[in-house]
Design a protein around this motif. Sequence first.
Motif, short mmCIF file in Angstrom:
data_model
loop_
_atom_site.label_atom_id
_atom_site.label_comp_id
_atom_site.label_asym_id
_atom_site.label_seq_id
_atom_site.Cartn_x
_atom_site.Cartn_y
_atom_site.Cartn_z
N LEU A 70 0.47 -1.40 -0.09
CA LEU A 70 0.12 -0.29 -0.24
C LEU A 70 0.77 0.88 0.19
N HIS A 71 0.01 2.50 -0.47
CA HIS A 71 0.89 3.74 -0.93
C HIS A 71 0.33 4.59 -0.09
N VAL A 72 0.10 5.46 0.63
CA VAL A 72 -0.03 6.64 1.27
C VAL A 72 -0.11 7.37 -0.19
N MET A 73 -0.79 7.74 -1.05
CA MET A 73 -0.22 9.15 -2.27
C MET A 73 -0.38 10.36 -2.08
N ARG A 74 -1.21 11.19 -1.52
CA ARG A 74 -1.56 12.15 -2.25
C ARG A 74 -3.11 12.68 -0.60
N ILE A 75 -2.66 14.07 -0.45
CA ILE A 75 -3.45 14.98 0.62
C ILE A 75 -4.38 15.23 -0.02
N GLN A 76 -6.04 15.65 -0.25
CA GLN A 76 -6.58 16.73 -1.39
C GLN A 76 -7.98 16.70 -0.91
N GLY A 77 -8.56 18.13 -1.06
CA GLY A 77 -9.64 18.55 -0.42
C GLY A 77 -9.89 19.02 0.66
N TYR A 78 -8.21 20.00 1.46
CA TYR A 78 -8.79 20.75 2.09
C TYR A 78 -9.34 21.33 2.50
N ARG A 79 -10.77 21.29 3.19
CA ARG A 79 -11.27 22.05 3.33
C ARG A 79 -12.72 21.92 4.07
N TRP A 80 -13.21 22.72 4.19
CA TRP A 80 -14.77 22.65 5.01
C TRP A 80 -15.53 21.08 4.82
N TYR A 81 -16.06 20.14 5.30
CA TYR A 81 -16.92 19.47 5.31
C TYR A 81 -18.48 19.45 6.10
N GLU A 82 -19.23 18.61 5.11
CA GLU A 82 -20.16 19.09 6.67
C GLU A 82 -20.41 17.50 6.35
#
Length: 149
Positions: free
Chosen positions: A116-128
């Motif tokens: 396995l591999h943690v490839m990336r971080i995305q979508g740093y934002r407010w979530y509901e």
Amino acid sequence: MQPSKIRDALADAARTVALPAGIGKLTATGYVPDSVVAPHFFVGEYTVTFDRAMRRSLDELEFICRVLVSRADDRAAQQVLDALLSGAGPASLKAAIEDARGAPGEYALGGLAHDLHVMRIQGYRWYEHAGTQYVGAELVIKVIGEGNT
């Protein structure tokens, strides 16, 4: 590979992070929960690419996982989220999840996958989620393993 077992194993790995003093423990689920106790990590949607090698010998799963942090204090919440999204350190989800790869020559996630591999971080934002606002982000994790299991 069995996606449900992989999802649960990813959540188990995420639970091993050590958050800064006074934050409590990270809760984690291998599924999208109805409600969360923040900070919370969960495995959301995923895609499967079958037959990356002949005769069902390799499939590739790509999981979109989310981590949500309470926004009671915007700055403090983002500092906790940043620690979870760090590439290293005791609170790093990347480090905790990739520790589940096992030693060289061992299968990942307790034998459920080849690697396995943690490839990336995305979508740093407010979530509901369930009517409540959180600051959060997505982690994209690639898991490879035998397609005939």
